[in-house]
Every structure is written in C-alpha cells, then in structure tokens.
Motif scaffolding. Structure first.
Motif, PDB file in Angstrom:
ATOM      1  N   TYR A 258      18.863  -3.635  -9.504  1.00 46.83           N
ATOM      2  CA  TYR A 258      20.054  -4.235  -9.486  1.00 46.83           C
ATOM      3  C   TYR A 258      20.854  -3.294  -8.604  1.00 46.83           C
ATOM      4  O   TYR A 258      20.844  -2.049  -8.895  1.00 46.83           O
ATOM      5  N   GLN A 259      21.893  -3.966  -7.790  1.00 45.49           N
ATOM      6  CA  GLN A 259      22.964  -3.170  -7.110  1.00 45.49           C
ATOM      7  C   GLN A 259      24.228  -3.384  -7.868  1.00 45.49           C
ATOM      8  O   GLN A 259      24.725  -4.299  -8.167  1.00 45.49           O
ATOM      9  N   CYS A 260      24.906  -2.211  -8.099  1.00 43.53           N
ATOM     10  CA  CYS A 260      26.015  -2.265  -8.788  1.00 43.53           C
ATOM     11  C   CYS A 260      27.301  -2.837  -7.923  1.00 43.53           C
ATOM     12  O   CYS A 260      27.487  -2.394  -6.757  1.00 43.53           O
ATOM     13  N   GLY A 261      27.943  -3.726  -8.528  1.00 41.60           N
ATOM     14  CA  GLY A 261      29.074  -4.271  -7.762  1.00 41.60           C
ATOM     15  C   GLY A 261      30.337  -3.331  -7.471  1.00 41.60           C
ATOM     16  O   GLY A 261      31.031  -3.638  -6.652  1.00 41.60           O
ATOM     17  N   PHE A 262      30.181  -2.311  -8.432  1.00 41.35           N
ATOM     18  CA  PHE A 262      31.347  -1.365  -8.175  1.00 41.35           C
ATOM     19  C   PHE A 262      31.021  -0.094  -7.144  1.00 41.35           C
ATOM     20  O   PHE A 262      32.177   0.179  -6.383  1.00 41.35           O
ATOM     21  N   CYS A 263      29.931   0.506  -7.255  1.00 42.69           N
ATOM     22  CA  CYS A 263      29.766   1.545  -6.317  1.00 42.69           C
ATOM     23  C   CYS A 263      28.502   1.358  -5.446  1.00 42.69           C
ATOM     24  O   CYS A 263      28.253   2.297  -4.688  1.00 42.69           O
ATOM     25  N   ASN A 264      27.876   0.058  -5.678  1.00 42.62           N
ATOM     26  CA  ASN A 264      26.765  -0.317  -4.568  1.00 42.62           C
ATOM     27  C   ASN A 264      25.478   0.533  -4.926  1.00 42.62           C
ATOM     28  O   ASN A 264      24.680   0.591  -4.046  1.00 42.62           O
ATOM     29  N   CYS A 265      25.445   1.390  -5.855  1.00 42.27           N
ATOM     30  CA  CYS A 265      24.327   2.098  -6.271  1.00 42.27           C
ATOM     31  C   CYS A 265      23.091   1.073  -6.566  1.00 42.27           C
ATOM     32  O   CYS A 265      23.646   0.022  -7.274  1.00 42.27           O
ATOM     33  N   VAL A 266      21.886   1.540  -6.134  1.00 40.68           N
ATOM     34  CA  VAL A 266      20.932   0.386  -6.594  1.00 40.68           C
ATOM     35  C   VAL A 266      19.943   1.211  -7.664  1.00 40.68           C
ATOM     36  O   VAL A 266      19.596   2.550  -7.610  1.00 40.68           O
ATOM     37  N   ASN A 267      20.187   0.587  -8.800  1.00 34.42           N
ATOM     38  CA  ASN A 267      19.494   0.997 -10.329  1.00 34.42           C
ATOM     39  C   ASN A 267      18.209   0.227 -10.443  1.00 34.42           C
ATOM     40  O   ASN A 267      18.021  -0.915 -10.329  1.00 34.42           O
ATOM     41  N   GLU A 268      17.471   1.031 -11.156  1.00 40.65           N
ATOM     42  CA  GLU A 268      16.095   0.481 -11.787  1.00 40.65           C
ATOM     43  C   GLU A 268      16.437  -0.362 -13.010  1.00 40.65           C
ATOM     44  O   GLU A 268      17.450   0.004 -13.831  1.00 40.65           O
ATOM     45  N   VAL A 269      15.944  -1.466 -13.025  1.00 40.63           N
ATOM     46  CA  VAL A 269      16.198  -2.311 -14.421  1.00 40.63           C
ATOM     47  C   VAL A 269      15.033  -1.665 -15.517  1.00 40.63           C
ATOM     48  O   VAL A 269      13.805  -1.842 -15.387  1.00 40.63           O
ATOM     49  N   PRO A 270      15.679  -1.383 -16.653  1.00 41.15           N
ATOM     50  CA  PRO A 270      14.833  -0.766 -17.821  1.00 41.15           C
ATOM     51  C   PRO A 270      13.649  -1.886 -18.195  1.00 41.15           C
ATOM     52  O   PRO A 270      13.857  -3.128 -18.098  1.00 41.15           O
ATOM     53  N   PRO A 271      12.535  -1.472 -18.417  1.00 43.02           N
ATOM     54  CA  PRO A 271      11.407  -2.312 -18.744  1.00 43.02           C
ATOM     55  C   PRO A 271      11.884  -3.398 -19.592  1.00 43.02           C
ATOM     56  O   PRO A 271      11.425  -4.677 -19.293  1.00 43.02           O
ATOM     57  N   PHE A 272      12.542  -3.107 -20.937  1.00 46.71           N
ATOM     58  CA  PHE A 272      12.687  -4.263 -21.946  1.00 46.71           C
ATOM     59  C   PHE A 272      13.795  -4.943 -21.298  1.00 46.71           C
ATOM     60  O   PHE A 272      13.803  -6.247 -21.984  1.00 46.71           O
ATOM     61  N   TYR A 273      14.300  -4.700 -20.142  1.00 43.67           N
ATOM     62  CA  TYR A 273      15.354  -5.652 -19.854  1.00 43.67           C
ATOM     63  C   TYR A 273      14.986  -6.478 -18.577  1.00 43.67           C
ATOM     64  O   TYR A 273      15.827  -7.381 -18.276  1.00 43.67           O
ATOM     65  N   PHE A 274      13.734  -6.241 -18.091  1.00 41.08           N
ATOM     66  CA  PHE A 274      13.327  -7.040 -17.021  1.00 41.08           C
ATOM     67  C   PHE A 274      13.166  -8.634 -17.088  1.00 41.08           C
ATOM     68  O   PHE A 274      12.942  -8.958 -18.392  1.00 41.08           O
ATOM     69  N   GLN A 275      13.621  -9.240 -16.089  1.00 40.74           N
ATOM     70  CA  GLN A 275      13.456 -10.826 -16.228  1.00 40.74           C
ATOM     71  C   GLN A 275      13.327 -11.301 -14.755  1.00 40.74           C
ATOM     72  O   GLN A 275      13.571 -10.722 -14.004  1.00 40.74           O
ATOM     73  N   HIS A 276      12.272 -12.173 -14.745  1.00 42.45           N
ATOM     74  CA  HIS A 276      12.045 -12.889 -13.147  1.00 42.45           C
ATOM     75  C   HIS A 276      13.436 -13.512 -12.633  1.00 42.45           C
ATOM     76  O   HIS A 276      14.269 -14.090 -13.508  1.00 42.45           O
ATOM     77  N   LEU A 277      13.592 -13.573 -11.316  1.00 40.05           N
ATOM     78  CA  LEU A 277      14.674 -14.358 -10.743  1.00 40.05           C
ATOM     79  C   LEU A 277      14.180 -15.559 -10.422  1.00 40.05           C
ATOM     80  O   LEU A 277      13.159 -16.022 -10.018  1.00 40.05           O
ATOM     81  N   ASP A 278      15.452 -16.685 -10.332  1.00 35.68           N
ATOM     82  CA  ASP A 278      15.000 -17.935  -9.973  1.00 35.68           C
ATOM     83  C   ASP A 278      15.082 -18.064  -8.288  1.00 35.68           C
ATOM     84  O   ASP A 278      15.221 -16.978  -7.553  1.00 35.68           O
TER      85      ASP A 278
END
Length: 904
Positions: A258-278
C-alpha cells in the motif's frame, strides 16, 4: 447581493447566492427551501446577523453612495466582559448512523473527491456575485442569521464521504454519518479549501487551522467509536512517516502493498492483514474494517505504547480540601463532604462496566497537609500530618488510594468527621504548590495517572514553595506593562506543570475567593494539564451552593482520557506549526495532555512548506495515545481530507466563520502575554481588513469603493470580531477585576468552536409570547438592546452566564404564572417551581440549556432599570461596550475604512 447604508458612511454588500425576497415591504424572508427538507427549528442554536444593521437614517438612496466615512470614536479604545468557559453542542435528531458492517447506502460509495468548486453547502453559485438589489434595504433586515443554514441543512444526515466538504454550522442541528472523514464534532477547519501555495496563503491572510476536540460527545443516535484490536502486532503504520492505517492508504499490487497517502512511501502489507482487491482496486473487506472506511476509530495499543513497557493502571481522583477559616466559615467544607458521599457513586466507568475502576484519595490542608488512610479494613479513618511543606512527600502508600465501593463505610465516616474536626480553626493562611506536589507524588507512588480536585479559598501566603504576593496593580492598565498582570509567576509553578504532565496528573481548580488570588499564576498548572478552573467569588452556600455542586458533578462524571500525547500528521506540502489548548509542549510536534475530556479542544495552525496539489488535496491525521478510565492504553485516530485550490474564491467560499473566530480568540489571548493590548487589538482588525480586502480585490465583482463587500461565508465575521475586542481580557478597563479577566483568558484556551461562538454571540430568547404547547424553543433574536421591549421577558445565555430579563411593563399575569407573585416589584431572586404551563415551559428551556453546556450557569433575574441590569447589558454584543468598544454599526464603518486603506 445585499446593499445597505451604514449610518452615513458606506453601503454594504454581501456576496451570496440569490435569495427569494417577498414582493412587498415587510420582514425579509429566509431563502426558499426545497420541499424535500422541511425546515426544523433548532432549540437554542442561533447566530449573529450578517454585517448589516438597521440604519437609523432610513433606507439608502438607490444609487451607490460614496461619501467619505465619518470616523467613529476608535472602536479599539477598549471593551465589555463576558464570562469564562463554555462548550457543548445541539442535541442532534434525525437519521440513525449506519450500523458498521455492510456497505453504505447506495450512491454514497467510498470517498468521492469533488474537484475544486464542488465544496460548500448546496446553492453556492460558482461565481461569487449577485445582483444589486437596492430596494432590498427597504425591508427590515430582521432575521438574516445562520437560521438559513438550519433551514437548509437542519435535521438532515451529514455524510462525510466527500473531500473538502463544508459541514453544517455548529448552530445547526444535524446527524453525522461517518464515511471516511472525521465528524465535524471532532474536527472543524477555518477553511475546507487550502490555497495551493504559501504565496496565496500570505496574500489572503486567512489562518489555516483545525480545531480538534478528540473526545467530543457523540449523540446517542450516532455510531459510537469502534475499537480495532490487532493483538500483539499492534496498529499498522507507514514505515516512513508513522501515519496509522486509514482510508487514505492506497492498496496496490493485488493487495500486497500500500502507498501511504501522507508521505507516498510504498509499504508491504503484513501477511495477517493481506486481503484481495476488487475490480475497483478496493479491498474486499473494506466495509468490515473501521480503519479503512471510517474517519474516526480507535486502536488497542500494545505494551510498546505504555510507559516503561508496563501495562497502565486505572487513574485515581484525589480530593484536596482547603480547611482554612474562610472555607469552614462559609459552609463550603461541609457542603463538599456531604456531596462526595453520593457523588462518588457516579465516578466515570467504561460502557457496560458495573462499577468504576477509578481509585479515590483525600487530603485536607491549610498551612500543613493532612493525608487520610481509608483502607476498607479500618474501623476508623487515620490522619497523617505533613508539616514540612518544603520537602513534600506522601506519608502512606497503602490505604491512601482506595476503591470507593470497598471503603465506602470508612470514607463516609471520614467525610462526616472533617467539618467538625476543623470547626474551631482560626488558621487563615494556606499553601498551594505543595498541595499539587503532594498529589503528583501520590500518583507517582501508585504508578498511575489521575486528577486532583482542589477546593481553595485564598492567595497562598504561608511560608512554602509557591508562596504568592498580591501584584494586582490597576495603574498598569493601558500601559506597556499591563501584560505582566496576566503572566504567571513562573519558577515553582512552571516546574510543577512539567511534573504533573509527565505523571499524567491533571488539576481541576475550584476557587472561592473574596479578594484577589492571582488566577494568572494559580490557574497556570490547571491550564497546562488539561484541567479546568471554576471560580465562585464571595461564595455563599444558599446563593451559590447549587451552582457549584452542578459544576462539581459534571466535572467528576464527564468522559475523560489520561496521560495523553497527540501528534497531528499531514500530507506533503504543509505541516502543523502551532498549537493552542490546555496542553504542554516539550518539543514542536508532541502535544502532551495530562488529561483530555469531552469539552477540551486543541486549535492547530498549519503552514505551507511546499506547493499543494489540487488533485490530491490536503490530508491530516490526528493520533491521540491515552489511558482509558479503566486503565487500557488506546490510540484514537481522527482523519480529515480537504481540497486545495489555486483560486482564492474557493478558499473564501469554503470558510467557516465560527472556526475562524475560535482561532483569532486563542491567538489574541496568547499574544496579550507578550504585547500591549492596544497592539493586539490593532493586529486583529488589521488581519481582518487584509482578509476582506483580498476577497474584494480578487473575488468580488467590481463595485463602488463606498460599498462594503463581504464573502457570504464571512458575513457574520465582523460582529464576532467586534465582540471579541470587547471581551474582558482585551479591554483596558480599571473597572474589571484582573482575576476575572485572567480567568476568562485561561478558560477560553481549551474551548471548542461551539463554545467560542456562543461566548462571543450570546443567545437572546424572547419568552413573553412563547407557545407553551410547542416543544420548540422560541427563535433567538439579535443581541442588541433594540430587541428588548418594555413588556417583554428575555432569557440570555453565553455558556457562562444566564440571565432572565424582565421589562418594566411585563404583564402581571405573566409575572404571576412564572413567579407566583402579583407584580414585578415582588419578583424573588430565584425561579420557583410552579405547576402551570408557562412555568414548566420556562423550566424546561433553562434545564435543556444547562444540559448542553460544559459548565453550570447560575440564573440571575434582572429587572429593567435595576442596578443589576448592567451585568446583563454587557452581553448585548451589538451595542456600544460598557467599558469601551464600538457598537456593531460603528465597527463596520471602521473595518470598511481599514479595508479601503489596504486597497489604496
């Protein structure tokens, strides 16, 4: 566009959408409202008129009039007093908030982001201009107040899915449905469209600020705050800027990053938090997760967020009673002790909890301190005395802070004994700083946060740290040195504030002075620890007892968080630079609050550090880490997204006058510590003139220089500003008590938007022709003597003071029904409870007012032409000030002259 002649000095024009006016003469109508939203009358909420008044000289000529303005007496000479402390908002009604899981109503999807220009209430034209309707002025301008916002938006559901949407006014009754931006109850901005560049911001001089009330009370028909618990891992945050997961994070790469809306940094989603996109790129669990779909929510905090990585403990309340001669003689000590026996059953508790986890302790003091052991196993309470106030320590650990339910018998025994124990005291000297020190030490020893309730009578003159001397000097008024009267005597008290904040110890001060007590210094610790100051001058139990007890009950029972630290993060291009509130700041970013309750607000100012983009807007996230009343560590998150525009007209269209005046009030009250009052007053008018001149030059359609042109969203700004200039703190008048001025200055520091709005423009409610069968409160009228009638009865309130004004020709039957006496001459000092419709209706109006306000108000009954009427008249803010200060009409002329000067 409205035109009006102001005395003989100018024509006024308010830029706003065209209105529907009646054809013939008669009172001006409100704008026509489409039948879909029936106008609902909102009890007690009204606001001042726009910048126009009755011209005593009759209607203006039809052509533009350009005579030179006659200078009124300088409106900045000095102004009337208003009371302290006020807050609370309308009880909203209407639709239910959306139950959480499940999508929003159709058509409200995600967060639509309107392009520039889509903000603002419906009905704003894109071009801010109207038609010259000079015959408008033939109608009496009676009710062009914020009732048009109530008519348009009252009783409706306000959904927060649009970026940069201007919310209903604080005086409007609405229901909030959170769909991705924080409710305006939690955050309000001075404008909802920030200028793209620092140059534009400098040009218009409109302050860019947000007023944040993190614990604002949410009405029962709105969804309560959700708590998100990610277990051991804690909240998900951006690796670079540490912003918390929120609706402004953009998921990508199939949901893995996910890309942070505040500083634009791209972060990995932790495995437990992963979810598919529509197919729209939105996570399929979007509506099940508050942190993805709501503007406000909480996270359960892990041990990393706790002091010394140890779980927090529930807070403690310590009651510290000054038992010197004055408090014993007035009956105050007995009153407090009797009340505590029942009040302690109402200590705050978590929703659904059977009892409160808050512990309690008791101290009495005069020149020395007495601590009490009230352990449940004891048959009698035990007293321990500390007479060395220079080296304060707590003489007992076990048995000082206890659970009220377990120790009830011992505590009641103690509360019965205290008034008798000190009944024969002759000790009139008191200490003060050591009392606060003792409270801090007790909380430190118990390893918990908490609140001190201090009941104190006089200036602390006994030999001890923090001893004060009387420095009240009326000769300093209107000199360069007047500011010193409001500067606290530092040294001991400054260090005490720091000690309190680092322990999470908030101080609430109940003062019962009969003379000067140096509130500027004594109140300083309360004001830096998220506390409140209550003042009852020349206290008498019969007269003031109920008022004080109502304040004490509200104060003990209110929702509150402890040991709090707040950080406001922003998207790139701007940042938070200044903070106003009952706060302490060790550095430039962390706002520390020993406690923060449902009435306290922090005003935050922003400055550009780069260019903002119209496409991405301006994002802000307020994160508050605190300890709950049951001892859990939580993070409360409020998010808000605003528009950005290179067009100044967008900024002016999206302004919020009530928020603006909150900012101006707080910045002026801070500036008066370092500048002469004359300079503070001049700077206020100067900045206002620049704001309005910039609008006229860049946004308004061309017109004669003799016309005063105001943006629609700021039409009531001049009346507020004039009222601010006439408040006690900003008036150089030797007739006002220094303590009263200092008290109002300190009390305003932590006020929210609705409280400053009400303080600066009181409600004046006509009661003589009220409909007793209706639930609706009569519509308030403009706050001016012109509105009073000899045969009338009016209620006036500003959140701190409450008056019932009786005209000298008030009908005997009305007097009989309300007071049960034959004539005005026999009216008692207080309102009797009678069993008739008029009396019941008046009671219900007064009770509902008291219910909405953060502090209690004592009802004062004043008769026309009585000596006591002067206190009432100083709240008629459209009239000339009693202690200096212009009438509203004169002030408009003055502001107009200043604007013309800026433009030439």
């Amino acid at each position: 566009m409205l035109l009006l002649r102001l005395h003989s000095c100018s024509v006024l024009k308010v830029d706003h959408p065209p209105l529907a006016f009646p054809a013939g003469p008669g009172p001006m109508q409100s704008p026509q409202v489409p039948p879909t939203s029936p106008p609902t009358q909102q009890p007690f909420q009204t606001a001042p008129p726009p910048a126009m008044g009755h011209s005593p000289l009759g209607p203006p000529p039809t052509g533009p009039h350009s005579s030179q303005m006659a200078p009124p007496q300088s409106p900045l000479a000095g102004p009337p007093m208003a009371g302290p402390q006020s807050m609370g908002g309308p009880p909203p009604m209407g639709g239910m908030g959306r139950p959480f899981p499940g999508p929003p109503p159709p058509g409200a999807g995600g967060f639509q982001q309107p392009g520039p220009g889509a903000a603002g209430p419906p009905g704003h034209p894109q071009q801010l201009q109207g038609t010259d309707t000079t015959e408008m002025a033939h109608h009496s301008i009676s009710s062009f107040t914020d009732s048009d916002d109530q008519a348009k938006r009252g009783g409706q559901v306000y959904t927060t899915n649009l970026r940069g949407q201007v919310p209903p006014l604080v005086t409007t009754d609405y229901t909030v449905q959170d769909q991705g931006n924080a409710s305006p109850r939690f955050m309000r901005c001075t404008t909802y469209s920030f200028p793209c560049t620092a140059d534009l911001a400098k040009q218009c001089q409109v302050p860019l600020a947000t007023i944040i009330k993190p614990f604002a009370t949410v009405p029962k028909n709105e969804t309560p705050m959700y708590v998100v618990n990610h277990g051991e891992t804690g909240p998900i945050r951006c690796n670079r800027c540490k912003a918390y997961m929120c609706p402004y994070m953009q998921f990508m790469d199939g949901g893995r990053r996910y890309q942070c809306g505040f500083c634009n940094c791209v972060n990995e989603v932790p495995p437990f938090y992963f979810q598919h996109l529509d197919h729209m790129g939105k996570r399929v669990d979007f509506y099940e997760r508050p942190e993805l779909s709501l503007g406000s929510y909480e996270f359960a905090a892990t041990l990393d967020y706790c002091k010394n990585n140890k779980p927090a403990s529930p807070p403690a309340y310590i009651f510290m009673i000054d038992v010197s001669y004055a408090n014993i003689k007035s009956g105050l000590v007995r009153l407090v002790c009797d009340e505590l026996k029942t009040l302690l059953d109402n200590l705050p508790r978590e929703d659904g909890a059977e009892s409160s986890m808050v512990k309690v302790g008791f101290v009495t003091y005069n020149k020395i301190l007495h601590f009490y052991n009230v352990k449940s196993a004891l048959a009698q309470p035990q007293m321990m005395v500390v007479s060395d106030t220079a080296e304060m320590f707590v003489p007992l650990l076990d048995g000082f802070l206890v659970n009220f339910q377990e120790s009830r018998a011992v505590i009641n025994n103690l509360l019965d004994q205290i008034p008798d124990m000190f009944a024969d005291t002759n000790e009139s000297e008191t200490v003060f700083a050591p009392v606060i020190q003792a409270g801090v030490e007790a909380l430190k020893a118990a390893e918990c946060s908490g609140k001190l309730f201090i009941f104190h009578s006089s200036i602390p003159t006994a030999e001890a740290p923090g001893k004060l001397k009387n420095r009240d000097d009326k000769k300093l008024i209107n000199t360069e040195k007047e500011k010193t009267l409001f500067q606290p005597q530092k040294a001991v008290y400054e260090q005490l504030s720091k000690d309190c904040v680092s322990q999470g110890c908030s101080v609430d001060l109940f003062l019962f002075p009969s003379q000067y007590v140096d509130i500027a210094t004594m109140g300083d610790v309360a004001t830096h620890t998220g506390g409140s100051i209550f003042k009852y001058s020349n206290f008498q139990v019969e007269r003031d007892g109920q008022h004080f007890l109502s304040d004490l009950r509200k104060d003990v029972e209110k929702a509150i968080g402890f040991d709090a630290i707040m950080r406001v993060r922003t998207s790139t291009g701007f940042r938070a630079t200044d903070f106003f509130g009952a706060i302490h700041m060790n550095n430039t970013t962390d706002v520390e609050m020993a406690a923060v309750d449902c009435d306290k607000a922090v005003t935050v100012e922003f400055k550009h550090d780069d260019t903002l983009s119209e496409e991405t807007g301006a994002l802000m996230q307020c994160a508050l880490l605190y300890t709950t009343i049951s001892g859990q560590r939580r993070l409360r998150i409020h998010n808000l997204s605003l528009n950005c525009s290179a067009q100044l007209s967008e900024l002016y269209k999206s302004c919020e006058t009530d928020a603006l005046i909150n900012f101006f009030t707080k910045s002026a009250y801070r500036a008066m510590l370092n500048q002469p009052l004359k300079t503070v007053r001049e700077n206020l008018v100067n900045q206002a003139a620049h704001m309005l001149a910039c609008y006229r030059k860049n946004c308004a359609s061309p017109s004669a220089a003799s016309q005063l042109i105001l943006p629609d969203a700021m039409k009531v700004f001049p009346v507020y500003l004039n009222s601010l200039l006439k408040t006690g703190p900003l008036v150089g008048s030797a007739e006002l008590s220094t303590d009263d001025r200092a008290h109002q200055r300190l009390s305003t520091t932590a006020m929210g938007v609705e409280d400053t709005q009400l303080l600066l423009y009181p409600r004046l409610i006509p009661l003589h022709n009220m409909d007793v069968a209706s639930d609706v409160v009569p519509t308030p009228v403009r706050c001016s003597e012109e509105r009073l009638t000899d045969a009338g009865m009016f209620l006036l309130e500003n959140g701190c003071s409450l008056f019932l004004w009786l005209g000298q020709a008030c009908p005997p039957e009305l007097i009989q029904s309300i007071f049960n006496v034959p004539s005005l001459a026999h009216v008692p000092r207080s309102l009797p409870e009678l069993d008739n419709p008029q009396s019941k209706k008046l009671r219900s109006i007064v009770d509902s007012l008291l219910d909405q306000r953060p502090s209690s108000m004592k009802l004062l009954i004043v008769k026309q032409k009585d000596r006591s009427e002067i206190m009432f008249r100083q709240h008629l803010v459209e009239d000339k000030g009693l202690h200096g200060g212009a009438s509203y009409m004169d002030f408009l002329c003055y502001v107009h002259r200043e604007i013309r000067q800026v433009l030439t």
